[in-house]
Design a protein around this motif. Structure first.
Motif, PDB file in Angstrom:
ATOM      1  N   ARG A  11       0.855  -1.187   0.000  1.00 12.44           N
ATOM      2  CA  ARG A  11       0.000   0.000   0.000  1.00 12.44           C
ATOM      3  C   ARG A  11       0.892   1.238   0.000  1.00 12.44           C
ATOM      4  O   ARG A  11       2.077   1.184   0.371  1.00 12.44           O
ATOM      5  CB  ARG A  11      -0.928   0.000   1.218  1.00 12.44           C
ATOM      6  N   THR A  16       3.488   4.638  -5.164  1.00 11.05           N
ATOM      7  CA  THR A  16       3.289   5.305  -6.450  1.00 11.05           C
ATOM      8  C   THR A  16       4.356   4.814  -7.411  1.00 11.05           C
ATOM      9  O   THR A  16       5.555   5.007  -7.170  1.00 11.05           O
ATOM     10  CB  THR A  16       3.375   6.830  -6.312  1.00 11.05           C
ATOM     11  N   SER A  30      -4.461  -2.073  -4.383  1.00  4.91           N
ATOM     12  CA  SER A  30      -5.724  -1.373  -4.194  1.00  4.91           C
ATOM     13  C   SER A  30      -5.519   0.135  -4.274  1.00  4.91           C
ATOM     14  O   SER A  30      -4.515   0.673  -3.793  1.00  4.91           O
ATOM     15  CB  SER A  30      -6.332  -1.732  -2.826  1.00  4.91           C
ATOM     16  N   SER A  31      -6.520   0.814  -4.841  1.00  6.29           N
ATOM     17  CA  SER A  31      -6.502   2.271  -4.903  1.00  6.29           C
ATOM     18  C   SER A  31      -7.218   2.901  -3.720  1.00  6.29           C
ATOM     19  O   SER A  31      -7.435   4.115  -3.686  1.00  6.29           O
ATOM     20  CB  SER A  31      -7.171   2.736  -6.203  1.00  6.29           C
ATOM     21  N   PRO A  47      -3.329   4.605  -1.109  1.00  5.26           N
ATOM     22  CA  PRO A  47      -3.605   3.927  -2.374  1.00  5.26           C
ATOM     23  C   PRO A  47      -2.330   3.547  -3.112  1.00  5.26           C
ATOM     24  O   PRO A  47      -1.282   4.188  -2.963  1.00  5.26           O
ATOM     25  CB  PRO A  47      -4.388   4.986  -3.162  1.00  5.26           C
ATOM     26  N   SER A  64      -0.776   3.336  -6.876  1.00  3.99           N
ATOM     27  CA  SER A  64      -1.060   3.887  -8.200  1.00  3.99           C
ATOM     28  C   SER A  64       0.089   3.582  -9.148  1.00  3.99           C
ATOM     29  O   SER A  64       1.257   3.622  -8.768  1.00  3.99           O
ATOM     30  CB  SER A  64      -1.281   5.402  -8.129  1.00  3.99           C
ATOM     31  N   THR A 113       1.140   5.126 -12.705  1.00  6.68           N
ATOM     32  CA  THR A 113       0.751   6.237 -13.560  1.00  6.68           C
ATOM     33  C   THR A 113       1.890   6.640 -14.491  1.00  6.68           C
ATOM     34  O   THR A 113       3.018   6.851 -14.062  1.00  6.68           O
ATOM     35  CB  THR A 113       0.312   7.456 -12.706  1.00  6.68           C
ATOM     36  N   TYR A 118      -7.429  -4.586 -10.892  1.00  9.19           N
ATOM     37  CA  TYR A 118      -7.023  -3.628  -9.863  1.00  9.19           C
ATOM     38  C   TYR A 118      -7.667  -2.275 -10.171  1.00  9.19           C
ATOM     39  O   TYR A 118      -7.044  -1.367 -10.714  1.00  9.19           O
ATOM     40  CB  TYR A 118      -5.502  -3.527  -9.815  1.00  9.19           C
ATOM     41  N   GLY A 132      -8.955   1.276 -10.503  1.00  8.86           N
ATOM     42  CA  GLY A 132      -8.496   2.595 -10.101  1.00  8.86           C
ATOM     43  C   GLY A 132      -7.009   2.726  -9.873  1.00  8.86           C
ATOM     44  O   GLY A 132      -6.525   3.818  -9.573  1.00  8.86           O
ATOM     45  N   VAL A 133      -6.247   1.636 -10.026  1.00 10.73           N
ATOM     46  CA  VAL A 133      -4.809   1.679  -9.763  1.00 10.73           C
ATOM     47  C   VAL A 133      -4.053   2.313 -10.929  1.00 10.73           C
ATOM     48  O   VAL A 133      -3.092   3.052 -10.730  1.00 10.73           O
ATOM     49  CB  VAL A 133      -4.270   0.259  -9.463  1.00 10.73           C
ATOM     50  N   SER A 143      -3.348   4.695 -14.296  1.00 13.51           N
ATOM     51  CA  SER A 143      -3.730   5.923 -15.001  1.00 13.51           C
ATOM     52  C   SER A 143      -2.627   6.288 -15.986  1.00 13.51           C
ATOM     53  O   SER A 143      -1.461   5.947 -15.798  1.00 13.51           O
ATOM     54  CB  SER A 143      -3.955   7.080 -14.015  1.00 13.51           C
TER      55      SER A 143
END
Length: 495
Positions: free
Chosen positions: A348, A351, A386-387, A392, A394, A396, A412, A414-415, A417
């Motif tokens: 968790r 990024t 998990s987001s 969260p 991520s 990206t 997954y 929302g993880v 972008s």
């Protein structure tokens, strides 16, 4: 400084165009005092007892021990199988023992056959080790004790065992367990060590510009069972691992255990390493991985070794396994991979941003070098990202060429972008070590990336960086190191 000359026989020698008296190495260290430069002349120094510094230097007058070209310290020890992934302690052999002292520098030596340790440190501070070649041993450096801090290891080289990568199975080094949970001690357990190992130290450790190769672990810093309940930041705080080379690492180049706070892993080169970054069962956070470059041209282990898959991140398996308490960031790295990015586990607060992740084409490699159907992640049932707030995960802005990217993120929600999927090689030639991006992928980002630092400040990338570690032929520098502000960190909520 007062210069004290040392030879392997303690006799008179011509040194710098003058006949000078010398001491033996043991005599010089036993009599050492602040403001002395202990200078070893060329020769082989055979020792069978630890060299113990009896007193400290001062901030203005450190004690410096320096060899000249041709100095070899040969301990002549055999492997000690009683030391395996454990604290060797002051009662076992080390070439240098630094216990309850300060302000010592050791430079420009070659150390051979020092089992279990070349350097053992206990409750000491402001120590610097520079330009030391170390061959064999369970540990090159081992540090112990909560009063240990301010350790610098710079421009050193370590070769533990050149047969380990190809000829020794992983499970012949790492102890196993039987059905009742009893430890099964394996044949090469004495290799389960590290270039820098520690137990229960406060931190403030700098490991920079070293060449670490043919070993089981690179940096492995632990906390004993008696201290697992200590507040985060008591141990393993403020560790910087910059500009090193890690080659043929059989297990993990970077492996904090139990807790770690404020770890910076930047601008390193990883070549033929099993699992790069371990977060398995580690509390804490503010871990930064940036501007690192990873490549391979070999796969570890003899025939039949099943522990040779590897990954970029090694995560804990969830359940009761401790998880990070704070954020971490992996950004602007370049990976040329034969292995999965993450095999299994959960984390968790991570990024993962703006990395260039190229999976090699197995059809153009020698057979068995990587699976022909290598996946980006492991089994989704065993990997949990998990987001969800407050920490969260991520991914990206990563550039990746795996055929399942970005669809692999479907489980997954929302993880993911701003994915940058690619086809074919990302780098000019990852196998050859040319990590310039191919022209079609030299596309900067429209916005900066903001990274929270462990003093509460924000570092932001410039928008003109391309994905990966290199832009316009130059490795990005990344953020400047910032030590942990404990008051700030401890004011943050813990999930």
């Amino acid at each position: 400084m007062e210069v004290v000359y040392v030879s392997n026989d303690g006799q008179d020698h011509w040194i710098d165009a003058k006949l000078r008296s010398t001491k033996t190495l043991g005599e010089a260290i036993c009599a050492s005092r602040p403001g002395q430069l202990i200078r070893l002349i060329a020769g082989t120094y055979e020792i069978d007892q630890p060299l113990v510094f009896p007193r400290s230097g001062t901030p203005c007058q450190p004690i410096i021990l320096r060899g000249e070209t041709g100095v070899i310290i040969n301990a002549g020890k055999q492997p000690d199988p009683s030391v395996s992934a454990s604290n060797p302690g002051r009662d076992r052999f080390a070439v240098f023992q630094l216990i309850d002292i300060e302000h010592i520098r050791v430079e420009h030596l070659r150390i051979m056959r020092a089992w279990p340790s070349a350097v053992y440190i206990e409750n000491s501070r402001d120590l610097c080790f520079k330009d030391i070649d170390i061959f064999e041993g369970t540990y090159a450096f081992y540090a112990n004790g909560v009063r240990t801090e301010g350790i610098k290891v710079m421009e050193c080289r370590w070769v533990q065992d050149t047969s380990m990568w190809r000829s020794i199975r992983w499970d012949e080094i790492h102890d196993g367990k039987d059905d009742e949970g009893n430890v099964i001690e394996v044949a090469f357990r004495y290799l389960n060590g590290a270039f820098f190992g520690s137990d229960d130290i406060a931190g403030d450790v700098e490991i920079t510009h070293n060449d670490i190769r043919d070993c089981y672990n690179g940096i492995r810093m632990d906390v004993s069972n008696d201290n697992l309940s200590a507040p985060i930041g008591t141990y393993n705080r403020d560790v910087s691992i910059f500009d090193n080379r890690f080659s043929y690492i059989r297990d993990n180049p970077v492996e904090p255990e139990a807790t770690a706070l404020g770890w910076w892993i930047g601008r390193n080169r990883f070549y033929n390493c099993h699992k790069l970054f371990s977060q398995d069962g580690v509390r804490g956070g503010f871990w930064y991985y940036f501007a690192n470059i990873c490549r391979f041209d070999s796969r570890p282990g003899p025939d039949g070794d099943e522990n040779n898959g590897g990954a970029v991140f090694k995560l804990g398996n969830g359940g009761d396994i401790p998880q990070p308490d704070y954020v971490s960031a992996c950004f602007h790295n370049s990976f040329y991979l034969r292995q999965k990015y993450i095999k299994k586990g959960t984390t968790r607060g991570l990024t993962n941003a703006r990395n260039a992740i190229e999976h090699a084409d197995p059809t153009v490699l020698p057979p068995e070098l990587m699976p022909v159907d290598q996946t980006f992640f492991g089994d989704a049932a065993k990997l949990h990202l998990s987001s969800a707030s407050p920490l969260p995960v991520s991914f990206t802005g990563d550039l990746a060429n795996h055929p399942t990217y970005p669809d692999v993120f479907a489980p997954y929600k929302g993880v993911l972008s701003d994915p940058r999927p690619a086809t074919g090689p990302l780098f000019v030639d990852g196998l050859a070590g040319d990590f310039d991006l191919r022209e079609t992928y030299q596309v900067p980002y429209d916005t900066s990336l903001d990274v929270l630092l462990p003093d509460g400040s924000i570092w932001s990338t410039t928008k003109d960086h391309w994905p990966g570690a290199i832009t316009d032929g130059t490795v990005i520098s990344g953020p400047e190191y910032v030590p942990v502000d404990l008051d700030y960190v401890r004011s943050l909520p813990i999930p």
